[in-house]
Design a protein around this motif. Structure first.
Motif, mmCIF file in Angstrom:
data_model
loop_
_atom_site.group_PDB
_atom_site.id
_atom_site.type_symbol
_atom_site.label_atom_id
_atom_site.label_comp_id
_atom_site.label_asym_id
_atom_site.label_seq_id
_atom_site.Cartn_x
_atom_site.Cartn_y
_atom_site.Cartn_z
ATOM 1 N N ALA A 163 33.856 22.238 -36.118
ATOM 2 C CA ALA A 163 33.738 22.682 -37.686
ATOM 3 C C ALA A 163 32.951 21.904 -38.232
ATOM 4 O O ALA A 163 33.770 21.048 -38.925
ATOM 5 N N PRO A 164 31.713 22.086 -38.293
ATOM 6 C CA PRO A 164 30.605 21.054 -38.708
ATOM 7 C C PRO A 164 31.035 20.895 -40.643
ATOM 8 O O PRO A 164 31.218 21.906 -40.944
ATOM 9 N N TYR A 165 31.458 20.060 -41.277
ATOM 10 C CA TYR A 165 32.022 19.296 -42.500
ATOM 11 C C TYR A 165 30.386 18.961 -43.584
ATOM 12 O O TYR A 165 30.518 17.814 -42.919
ATOM 13 N N TRP A 166 29.536 19.525 -43.702
ATOM 14 C CA TRP A 166 28.655 18.732 -44.475
ATOM 15 C C TRP A 166 28.113 17.684 -43.225
ATOM 16 O O TRP A 166 27.667 18.012 -42.157
ATOM 17 N N GLY A 167 27.605 16.172 -43.765
ATOM 18 C CA GLY A 167 27.285 14.464 -42.995
ATOM 19 C C GLY A 167 27.917 14.105 -43.629
ATOM 20 O O GLY A 167 27.964 13.990 -44.673
ATOM 21 N N SER A 168 27.326 12.909 -42.793
ATOM 22 C CA SER A 168 27.075 11.125 -43.378
ATOM 23 C C SER A 168 25.799 11.691 -44.867
ATOM 24 O O SER A 168 24.948 12.010 -44.846
ATOM 25 N N ARG A 169 25.877 9.816 -45.025
ATOM 26 C CA ARG A 169 25.196 9.426 -46.130
ATOM 27 C C ARG A 169 23.725 9.678 -45.177
ATOM 28 O O ARG A 169 22.697 9.784 -45.438
ATOM 29 N N THR A 170 23.972 8.671 -43.859
ATOM 30 C CA THR A 170 23.057 8.193 -43.751
ATOM 31 C C THR A 170 22.187 9.481 -42.828
ATOM 32 O O THR A 170 20.649 9.939 -43.002
ATOM 33 N N ASP A 171 22.777 11.284 -42.792
ATOM 34 C CA ASP A 171 22.370 11.889 -41.904
ATOM 35 C C ASP A 171 21.028 12.069 -43.172
ATOM 36 O O ASP A 171 20.480 13.455 -43.037
ATOM 37 N N LEU A 172 21.571 12.799 -44.633
ATOM 38 C CA LEU A 172 21.039 13.142 -45.768
ATOM 39 C C LEU A 172 20.133 11.713 -46.127
ATOM 40 O O LEU A 172 19.090 12.948 -46.326
ATOM 41 N N VAL A 173 20.120 10.533 -45.647
ATOM 42 C CA VAL A 173 19.138 9.779 -45.319
ATOM 43 C C VAL A 173 17.473 10.477 -44.607
ATOM 44 O O VAL A 173 16.724 10.666 -44.746
ATOM 45 N N ASP A 174 18.234 10.686 -43.634
ATOM 46 C CA ASP A 174 17.379 11.129 -42.170
ATOM 47 C C ASP A 174 16.936 12.555 -42.862
ATOM 48 O O ASP A 174 15.351 12.733 -42.220
ATOM 49 N N VAL A 175 17.194 13.524 -42.956
ATOM 50 C CA VAL A 175 17.083 14.319 -43.739
ATOM 51 C C VAL A 175 15.961 14.538 -44.739
ATOM 52 O O VAL A 175 14.894 15.554 -44.417
ATOM 53 N N LEU A 176 15.674 13.907 -45.303
ATOM 54 C CA LEU A 176 15.015 13.871 -46.461
ATOM 55 C C LEU A 176 14.191 13.457 -46.004
ATOM 56 O O LEU A 176 12.802 13.810 -46.668
ATOM 57 N N ASP A 177 13.514 12.564 -45.369
ATOM 58 C CA ASP A 177 13.245 11.707 -44.255
ATOM 59 C C ASP A 177 11.743 12.626 -43.434
ATOM 60 O O ASP A 177 10.901 12.868 -43.561
ATOM 61 N N LEU A 178 12.843 13.765 -43.157
ATOM 62 C CA LEU A 178 12.255 14.682 -41.928
ATOM 63 C C LEU A 178 11.646 16.005 -43.232
ATOM 64 O O LEU A 178 9.952 16.590 -42.317
ATOM 65 N N ALA A 179 11.870 16.291 -44.493
ATOM 66 C CA ALA A 179 11.360 16.435 -45.307
ATOM 67 C C ALA A 179 9.648 16.138 -45.902
ATOM 68 O O ALA A 179 8.789 17.156 -46.507
ATOM 69 N N ARG A 180 9.498 14.810 -45.635
ATOM 70 C CA ARG A 180 8.768 14.569 -46.670
ATOM 71 C C ARG A 180 7.759 14.508 -45.919
ATOM 72 O O ARG A 180 6.085 13.989 -45.970
ATOM 73 N N ARG A 181 7.808 14.000 -44.210
ATOM 74 C CA ARG A 181 7.068 13.662 -43.051
ATOM 75 C C ARG A 181 6.669 15.575 -42.925
ATOM 76 O O ARG A 181 5.547 16.024 -42.318
ATOM 77 N N GLY A 182 7.273 16.340 -43.857
ATOM 78 C CA GLY A 182 6.547 17.498 -43.478
ATOM 79 C C GLY A 182 7.310 18.210 -42.407
ATOM 80 O O GLY A 182 6.657 19.484 -42.069
ATOM 81 N N LEU A 183 8.012 17.827 -42.439
ATOM 82 C CA LEU A 183 8.896 18.567 -40.836
ATOM 83 C C LEU A 183 9.738 19.784 -41.116
ATOM 84 O O LEU A 183 10.615 20.536 -40.282
ATOM 85 N N VAL A 184 10.095 19.816 -42.287
ATOM 86 C CA VAL A 184 11.363 20.739 -42.867
ATOM 87 C C VAL A 184 11.098 20.499 -44.534
ATOM 88 O O VAL A 184 10.969 20.036 -44.998
ATOM 89 N N SER A 185 11.042 22.166 -44.417
ATOM 90 C CA SER A 185 10.547 22.781 -45.759
ATOM 91 C C SER A 185 12.105 23.751 -46.366
ATOM 92 O O SER A 185 11.996 25.094 -45.521
#
Length: 347
Positions: A292-314
């Motif tokens: 049962a995952p609960y949010w994520g780590s701070r480094t996970d958030l850094v990764d997600v924002l980077d994926l969005a900046r690269r246009g892979l997630v919107s």
């Protein structure tokens, strides 16, 4: 300033005027530019009075981004005017897991009375938000705030869940996403960006299945009793190596249990009140792992924002003003929001 508060158990949230908070030592004041609405907020407002765990009134909103407006004494690492995302699952900051950036797993937070913004502490559905430490801020680096706000939970949580299953999501594997809402539509994109797995999306609403197809699902099928059979047909009888349930109801967990492959993973992300029986004879194939995952780590958030900046997630969003937030919650409760509702406090 204006804020959206849950003030009385059983009543609708209200838009009220409250003082602008002042940052104390080590704190940061954020001028909120965008804040996401989540089904977790509805769950909080659905708790009965005898079980309600938070002090009221409570300013809602645990997905927030904004601009640094002021720094308390001793606060360093960010500058006034910087655009940032708020990392929500705050921990003690001193234990081993916090040192790793995994404050979502801090074993001391609850005992110390540390609660996330919008989930016990004043949240982001306001013109300004007080953040307890600069370590809970991640630079946007040019990312659109409206896109970024949902990523702080609706993107972070699926990313964290998927990351744990990456060793199993190899070429030829299958991942099933149950519930293509605010989190699920981002999970489909994250799976496509991070893995070679075939992605099968399940939902009971055709418009959400259409969204799943639009964001990259290989298959988008009606959820229900026949869904596990279709999953097994598509996988040659094997089932899915990873099943992510973003509903978490009794019926969807039954689908997850019937669709997962031997040795696969089931991630129960949704808070629909269902439970999953684990054990010999409990209904799961052998060697299935459940979490049962609960949010994520701070480094996970850094990764997600980077994926969005690269246009892979919107984020697929519908925007509202702060005054419209109570209406947005009504529409969210009625299932009328496809994707994520985002409030613009100064828009």
């Amino acid at each position: 300033m204006k804020a959206v508060q849950y003030r009385t158990v059983g009543k609708a949230p209200e838009v009220v005027e409250i003082p602008v908070p002042e940052p104390g030592p080590g704190q940061v004041l954020i001028k909120v530019t965008a804040a996401g609405l989540c089904h977790s907020d509805l769950a909080v407002m659905g708790w009965p009075e005898e079980r309600f765990p938070y002090p009221l009134p409570l300013t809602l909103g645990h997905e927030g981004v904004g601009t640094v407006a002021a720094l308390g004494s001793g606060a360093t690492g960010v500058a006034e005017g910087e655009e940032v995302a708020v990392y929500g699952p705050w921990g003690c900051g001193r234990c081993r897991v916090c040192a790793e950036g995994s404050e979502n797993r801090c074993p001391h937070a609850a005992g110390l009375g540390i609660m996330p913004p919008g989930l016990g502490s004043p949240g982001a559905l306001a013109e300004y938000l007080l953040v307890d430490s600069p370590r809970h801020l991640v630079p946007l680096n040019g990312l659109d705030p409206v896109q970024a706000a949902p990523l702080t939970d609706a993107g972070l949580t699926p990313y964290h869940a998927i990351r744990g299953s990456l060793p199993k999501l190899v070429p030829g594997s299958t991942a099933v996403v149950i519930g293509v809402g605010g989190l699920g539509h981002l999970a489909v994109q994250l799976l496509r960006a991070l893995t070679p797995a075939r992605v099968i999306a399940l939902d009971v609403h055709e418009e959400k299945l259409e969204l799943a197809r639009a964001v990259g699902a290989h298959e988008a099928l009606p959820s229900g009793e026949e869904a596990p059979t279709r999953v097994r047909e598509l996988t040659g009888g094997v089932g899915a190596e990873a099943v992510l349930d973003f509903v978490g109801a009794r019926a969807t967990l039954a689908v997850a249990a019937a669709a997962v492959a031997t040795g696969g993973d089931v991630s129960v992300v949704g808070i629909g009140g269902g439970t999953l029986a684990v054990g010999f004879g409990g209904g799961l194939p052998f060697e299935v792992s459940a979490c049962a995952p609960y949010w994520g780590s701070r480094t996970d958030l850094v990764d997600v924002l980077d994926l969005a900046r690269r246009g892979l997630v919107s984020s697929h969003v519908e925007t509202f003003s702060l005054d419209e937030a109570p209406l947005a919650y009504e529409r969210l409760h009625a299932g009328e929001i496809t994707g994520r509702a985002v409030v613009l406090p100064h828009g």
